[in-house]
Enzyme design. Structure first.
Site, PDB file in Angstrom:
ATOM      1  N   ASP A   7       0.869  -1.186   0.000  1.00 29.49           N
ATOM      2  CA  ASP A   7       0.000   0.000   0.000  1.00 29.49           C
ATOM      3  C   ASP A   7       0.905   1.235   0.000  1.00 29.49           C
ATOM      4  O   ASP A   7       1.728   1.396   0.893  1.00 29.49           O
ATOM      5  CB  ASP A   7      -0.890  -0.031   1.248  1.00 29.49           C
ATOM      6  N   ASP A 105      -3.242   2.400  -5.610  1.00 29.25           N
ATOM      7  CA  ASP A 105      -2.117   2.365  -4.662  1.00 29.25           C
ATOM      8  C   ASP A 105      -2.041   1.063  -3.854  1.00 29.25           C
ATOM      9  O   ASP A 105      -1.421   1.035  -2.800  1.00 29.25           O
ATOM     10  CB  ASP A 105      -2.152   3.586  -3.730  1.00 29.25           C
ATOM     11  N   GLU A 106      -2.644  -0.004  -4.369  1.00 31.74           N
ATOM     12  CA  GLU A 106      -2.637  -1.259  -3.615  1.00 31.74           C
ATOM     13  C   GLU A 106      -2.465  -2.472  -4.515  1.00 31.74           C
ATOM     14  O   GLU A 106      -3.104  -2.551  -5.560  1.00 31.74           O
ATOM     15  CB  GLU A 106      -3.978  -1.444  -2.885  1.00 31.74           C
TER      16      GLU A 106
HETATM   17  N1  DCP Z   1      -8.470   8.851  -2.557  1.00 36.01           N
HETATM   18  C1  DCP Z   1      -9.397   9.782  -3.025  1.00 36.01           C
HETATM   19  N2  DCP Z   1     -10.547  10.034  -2.312  1.00 36.01           N
HETATM   20  C2  DCP Z   1     -10.806   9.343  -1.162  1.00 36.01           C
HETATM   21  C3  DCP Z   1      -9.876   8.376  -0.686  1.00 36.01           C
HETATM   22  C4  DCP Z   1      -8.709   8.166  -1.415  1.00 36.01           C
HETATM   23  O1  DCP Z   1      -9.180  10.398  -4.071  1.00 36.01           O
HETATM   24  N3  DCP Z   1     -11.932   9.596  -0.471  1.00 36.01           N
HETATM   25  C5  DCP Z   1      -7.229   8.633  -3.329  1.00 36.01           C
HETATM   26  C6  DCP Z   1      -6.107   9.487  -2.785  1.00 36.01           C
HETATM   27  C7  DCP Z   1      -5.171   8.527  -2.119  1.00 36.01           C
HETATM   28  C8  DCP Z   1      -5.431   7.213  -2.835  1.00 36.01           C
HETATM   29  O2  DCP Z   1      -6.788   7.276  -3.283  1.00 36.01           O
HETATM   30  O3  DCP Z   1      -3.828   8.961  -2.197  1.00 36.01           O
HETATM   31  C9  DCP Z   1      -5.246   6.006  -1.939  1.00 36.01           C
HETATM   32  O4  DCP Z   1      -6.131   6.058  -0.855  1.00 36.01           O
HETATM   33  P1  DCP Z   1      -5.761   5.523   0.605  1.00 36.01           P
HETATM   34  O5  DCP Z   1      -7.022   5.427   1.359  1.00 36.01           O
HETATM   35  O6  DCP Z   1      -4.906   4.334   0.522  1.00 36.01           O
HETATM   36  O7  DCP Z   1      -4.974   6.710   1.262  1.00 36.01           O
HETATM   37  P2  DCP Z   1      -3.509   7.244   1.112  1.00 36.01           P
HETATM   38  O8  DCP Z   1      -2.646   6.432   0.244  1.00 36.01           O
HETATM   39  O9  DCP Z   1      -3.642   8.687   0.703  1.00 36.01           O
HETATM   40  O10 DCP Z   1      -3.032   7.226   2.585  1.00 36.01           O
HETATM   41  P3  DCP Z   1      -2.428   6.061   3.481  1.00 36.01           P
HETATM   42  O11 DCP Z   1      -1.012   6.471   3.751  1.00 36.01           O
HETATM   43  O12 DCP Z   1      -3.271   6.076   4.703  1.00 36.01           O
HETATM   44  O13 DCP Z   1      -2.512   4.779   2.711  1.00 36.01           O
HETATM   45 CA    CA Z   2      -2.186   4.250   0.573  1.00 37.47          CA
HETATM   46 CA    CA Z   3      -4.921   2.248  -0.034  1.00 31.40          CA
END
Ligand code: DCP
Ligand code: CA
Ligand code: CA
Length: 352
Positions: A7, A105-106
């Site tokens: 992730d 991202d996964e």
């Molecule tokens: N995303 C988005 N709107 C949301 C949730 C996520 O556009 N409501 C997008 C932005 C993030 C990506 O998807 O960068 C991946 O979501 P994650 O929930 O995995 O969050 P992050 O990667 O940003 O944070 P973490 O470090 O907690 O994984």
């Molecule tokens: Ca993430």
């Molecule tokens: Ca994620």
């Protein structure tokens, strides 16, 4: 089975940091501006400096700005994040071809055949983390366990920039402890429904009559949670290929002039072909974001692969059709390729 789940940390915001290292250390908020009024729209994600103050995904931009007026607010550049993601996914494929790309991202990687035990799995996780950082300067969190769900839980526990194994014993312990809301795939709505029938911990699901659970949350979710609670969950890694690949570019000004749009369209095709990375599409769509941000497209499917020359010619025809049927001006123009040819080797070049 040994599953390694990757992730990417605070992904969109981290890509922005990598592209502009001066942002490091400052709160960064990536926004989807909807364009209806100044600062309308929502937060896509934020880096940890901004999260400390309560900024989070889904929050209205206006609210984030009230909390942190001096953070750096950036518009989302999805195409760029997708390119970084594609490169990291290809890098993961160097470690195993059994990979399931679950989102931008996964990814789940089946490393059962690659390592003998969790000790080796941990070393491999470290190697992958280092390789991704070396190539892309992106930190990721890796979770490793006996199945996809516990690998994901491991990553959730280890974020950010973490690496964690949940071994069989810890899986058992977690099954006994986990709150139902902590189970991947169980969101707010499902949590509420389950609490209503007395399921607060994952294990509680085994004490409720199956038909009741099924009626409340549906058969698929019911079976999923029960198999987890019984420690019998073992869904395989499903090789998923992205169904479409596209590229869209913003023009200097809004226009309906085909000759003015063409160079942008061709640039989108050139860059789209780079993203295809050897894959050959049979379907081509011309995608236009109109002046009011409405998105429309016109497409055509061939019974053979589309060469770049064909894409140039056909895209102009599709663009003309689109402009005949819609009277608005175009703001952004691009292409989307899909229906990829499965064949490999020489067959791929037949009929192109
Ligand atoms: N995303 C988005 N709107 C949301 C949730 C996520 O556009 N409501 C997008 C932005 C993030 C990506 O998807 O960068 C991946 O979501 P994650 O929930 O995995 O969050 P992050 O990667 O940003 O944070 P973490 O470090 O907690 O994984
Ligand atoms: Ca993430
Ligand atoms: Ca994620």
């Amino acid at each position: 089975m040994i599953v390694l789940f990757v992730d990417f940390d605070y992904f969109y915001a981290q890509v922005e940091e990598v592209l502009n290292p001066q942002l490091k250390g400052k709160p960064v908020v990536v926004c989807v501006f909807s364009g209806r009024f100044e600062d309308s729209g929502a937060v896509a994600t934020a880096n940890y400096e901004a999260r400390k103050f309560g900024i989070k995904a889904g929050m209205p931009i206006v609210e984030a700005k009230r909390i942190l007026p001096n953070a750096v607010y950036l518009p989302m550049r999805k195409e760029i994040y997708q390119q970084v993601s594609d490169r990291i996914m290809s890098l993961l494929r160097e470690y195993s071809d059994k990979i399931e790309v679950a989102s931008i991202d996964e990814a789940y990687v089946d490393i059962t055949d690659k390592v003998r035990d969790y000790k080796e799995a941990y070393s491999l996780g470290l190697e992958i983390k280092n390789k991704i950082y070396e190539r892309e300067k992106i930190t990721v969190t890796i979770g490793i366990s006996k199945n996809k769900v516990f690998a994901k839980i491991a990553a959730e526990m280890a974020k950010p920039n973490g690496l964690k194994v949940i071994d069989d014993e810890e899986v058992k312990a977690l099954i006994a402890q986990l709150d139902i809301s902590e189970v991947p795939g169980v969101g707010k709505v499902l949590t509420e429904k389950l609490r209503n029938i007395g399921v607060n911990k994952l294990l509680d699901i085994l004490n409720v009559d199956f038909n009741t659970v099924k009626r409340i949350i549906g058969e698929a979710k019911a079976k999923y949670l029960i198999s987890l609670a019984r420690d019998e969950y073992n869904e395989p890694i499903k090789k998923r290929v992205r169904k479409s690949i596209g590229r869209i570019v913003t023009m200097k000004r809004n226009t309906r002039d085909v000759e003015e749009i063409k160079p942008y369209l061709f640039r989108a095709i050139d860059e789209g072909y780079i993203k295809l990375n050897g894959k050959i599409p049979k379907t081509l769509h011309v995608v236009a974001v109109m002046e009011d941000l409405d998105i429309i497209s016109r497409g055509k499917t061939f019974n053979h692969g589309i060469s770049k020359e064909t894409a140039y010619n056909e895209s102009v025809k599709l663009l003309q059709k689109l402009l005949e049927e819609d009277k608005r001006r175009v703001r952004r123009i691009g292409v989307r390729f899909s229906k990829f040819i499965e064949a490999s080797g020489l067959d791929r070049f037949f009929n192109i």
